[in-house]
Design a protein around this motif. Structure first.
Motif, PDB file in Angstrom:
ATOM      1  N   THR A  73       0.836  -1.205   0.000  1.00  0.00           N
ATOM      2  CA  THR A  73       0.000   0.000   0.000  1.00  0.00           C
ATOM      3  C   THR A  73       0.868   1.251   0.000  1.00  0.00           C
ATOM      4  O   THR A  73       0.574   2.214  -0.719  1.00  0.00           O
ATOM      5  N   LYS A 196      -6.775  -4.360   5.976  1.00  0.00           N
ATOM      6  CA  LYS A 196      -7.208  -4.268   4.581  1.00  0.00           C
ATOM      7  C   LYS A 196      -8.151  -3.069   4.414  1.00  0.00           C
ATOM      8  O   LYS A 196      -8.060  -2.341   3.419  1.00  0.00           O
ATOM      9  N   ALA A 199      -6.130   0.093   4.545  1.00  0.00           N
ATOM     10  CA  ALA A 199      -5.337   0.264   3.326  1.00  0.00           C
ATOM     11  C   ALA A 199      -6.209   0.806   2.187  1.00  0.00           C
ATOM     12  O   ALA A 199      -5.755   1.609   1.383  1.00  0.00           O
ATOM     13  N   ASP A 200      -7.462   0.352   2.148  1.00  0.00           N
ATOM     14  CA  ASP A 200      -8.359   0.800   1.068  1.00  0.00           C
ATOM     15  C   ASP A 200      -9.181   2.035   1.435  1.00  0.00           C
ATOM     16  O   ASP A 200      -9.897   2.573   0.598  1.00  0.00           O
ATOM     17  N   GLY A 201      -9.143   2.436   2.698  1.00  0.00           N
ATOM     18  CA  GLY A 201      -9.922   3.590   3.154  1.00  0.00           C
ATOM     19  C   GLY A 201     -11.401   3.290   3.303  1.00  0.00           C
ATOM     20  O   GLY A 201     -12.253   4.145   3.047  1.00  0.00           O
ATOM     21  N   GLN A 202     -11.725   2.039   3.725  1.00  0.00           N
ATOM     22  CA  GLN A 202     -13.136   1.671   3.912  1.00  0.00           C
ATOM     23  C   GLN A 202     -13.584   2.024   5.333  1.00  0.00           C
ATOM     24  O   GLN A 202     -12.792   1.892   6.269  1.00  0.00           O
TER      25      GLN A 202
END
Lengths: 378, 134
Positions: A73, A196, A199-202
């Motif tokens: 990332t 995770k 890392a994805d900004g969820q």
């Protein structure tokens, strides 16, 4: 050929009749009984060690995957000139020493200072690791690294007790570890899932509070308040509500304690009620997304913000109400579940009820959405 | 480091060797049982039982190890994004994309030209929680 000859001879050992077989079986039974009598505890310990070993392998795998995702990332987002692996490894070993508590007076502010220094230091490290990332991405990367750090720490602690148990062959060390292992694994899996998401900004389950606040303030003008928070003045049911949340959509919890204090001071203490909204840990058997209402400062963490909020409301004798959305630790740090998303409107209804029942028209109130605002704007 | 992680996801060679040896012995026992039958019925049956049990055990150990390895992998949940046009009440649900966040303004709606907005991001959990009858 030899094998076949040996097999021809073998039946002679067993004899022809059923009596020999039963005497062999009873002999076997006595052997097993005696072995278990003297070595039962040791056998039990080896079974436990094997179980712990299996979980330790899984923890190692999760930790390594976490590290890999983090490095990838950073490479994807931050576009570093050099390989960030060595720096990430150094980051994973960072520690924070809590202040001395022999004389507890003033410890909250000491802890606050140490947490501030830690936060600044970690953010600076992330900026060096990922020079091309925006402020939002820096916050997300910091959260990702913190999750990787947590996984690394869990693995090391479990490994420590495992090796200690094996070294000393102490049943009680191994037994304690084996007993808490299901909870430790659940937490580790939650962090892996969180990593995770960060890392994805969820949005994560802990973001339920900021989501409610964001929904209430959406469309209204916001301004920044210390530290890393935003506030909007919103008319609700004839009252003026100051809605506070951490500034999103980057991974950030802000300092709601300071934000609440700032808004109370701005209004010279003339606040009819403070309503806090947060994700609360559910007990087994309770449903995810259940909404409950209560009294007090609904905020987790090291306790600094809770202390500051309590101090501010006590100074002006402001009633402190809380609404929580129930979820377990796994839900709190993993991508936000649909049940929690669906409960946002229910929370808003409950908040409106509290406002109608506990305040008068024309009053000023503060509504705080507490939690990590990753993936939630305003 | 990557070597360590791959070793954690593979079945150990030591275990694999034991399983293969037991499997080979089980096959020998079964073949021998076939040779013995029907001249030495009792011993043939004994070999047959030993062979079947050994084969069953080795296959069980192999499957268990594979299951353990499979359980190590943590699957990333499917995260969905709800995109809405508040003016004409159009709602789309699509898979999450990096950069999405709740209350993010998106491209204009094809019908009314008003900006679409992300109203929700969530994961769906398929399995229902057990109630344990209480």
């Amino acid at each position: 050929m030899m094998l076949l000859t040996a097999m021809n001879v073998l039946p002679n050992f067993f004899g022809g009749g059923g009596d020999s077989i039963s005497s062999i079986l009873s002999m076997l039974f006595y052997v097993v009984f005696i072995v278990f009598l003297f070595y039962g505890q040791r056998i039990q310990m080896y079974v436990m060690i094997r179980e712990v070993e299996g979980s330790l392998y899984k923890l190692k795998y999760i930790k390594e995957e976490g590290r890999k995702i983090t490095i990838q990332t950073i490479k994807d987002i931050g576009k570093p000139q050099t390989d960030p692996s060595a720096r990430v490894d150094r980051y994973l070993e960072y520690f924070t020493i809590s202040p001395q508590s022999m004389d507890p007076a003033g410890i909250v502010y000491k802890l606050d200072h140490i947490l501030d220094v830690r936060d600044t230091r970690l953010k600076d490290e992330v900026k060096i690791m990922a020079p091309e990332s925006s402020e939002v991405q820096i916050n997300n990367l910091e959260n990702t690294l913190e999750a990787a750090m947590a996984l690394n720490f869990i693995y090391k602690v479990v490994r420590h007790y495992y090796i200690q148990g094996k070294k000393t062959l102490s049943l009680y060390v191994i037994m304690q570890l084996q007993m808490i292992l299901p909870l430790v694994m659940k937490e580790a899996e939650a962090y892996a899932s969180a990593l995770k998401a960060f890392a994805d900004g969820q949005p994560i389950g802990d973001g339920a509070g900021p989501w409610v606040a964001a929904k209430l303030m959406h469309g209204y003008e916001t301004r920044k308040v210390p530290k890393d928070c935003v506030v909007a003045s919103v008319p609700i049911e004839g009252r003026t509500a100051f809605i506070i949340k951490a500034e999103g959509p980057g991974g950030n919890v802000g300092k709601p304690g300071e934000a609440v204090k700032a808004v109370i001071d701005e209004n010279k203490g003339k606040i009819a009620s403070v309503i806090m909204i947060d994700a609360g840990l559910k007990l087994e058997g309770e449903m995810v997304g259940e909404v409950a209402e209560g009294i007090g400062a609904a905020i987790g963490g090291p306790g600094v913000d809770q202390f500051k909020i309590e101090e501010s409301v006590v100074k002006y004798k402001i009633p402190l109400n809380a609404v929580i959305i129930k979820e377990d630790i796994g839900d709190a740090v993993s991508p936000l579940r649909k049940e929690i998303a669906d409960s946002v409107d229910k929370v808003i209804e409950r908040v409106k009820n509290v406002i109608l029942e506990r305040t008068k028209e024309g009053d000023k109130i503060i509504i705080v959405g507490v939690g990590n605002t990753i993936g939630i704007g305003q | 480091m990557s070597q360590n992680s791959s070793s954690a996801t593979k079945i150990s060679t030591y275990l694999m060797m034991i399983v293969l040896i037991v499997l080979a012995l089980a096959i020998i026992a079964l073949v021998s049982a076939a040779y013995m039958y029907p001249s030495n019925l009792e011993f043939a049956l004994f070999l047959l039982a030993t062979g079947v049990i050994a084969m069953g055990l080795s296959v069980y150990v192999l499957l268990q190890s594979r299951k353990r390895m499979a359980s190590m992998k943590i699957e990333a949940p499917k995260v969905m994004t709800t995109v809405e046009c508040r003016k004409c009440n159009i709602k789309n649900v699509r898979e999450f994309q990096r950069g999405d966040y709740v209350f993010k303004d998106l491209e204009p709606c094809q019908k009314c030209n008003d900006n679409m907005i992300i109203t929700a991001i969530y994961k769906e959990v398929k399995e229902k929680e057990k109630t344990y009858g209480v």
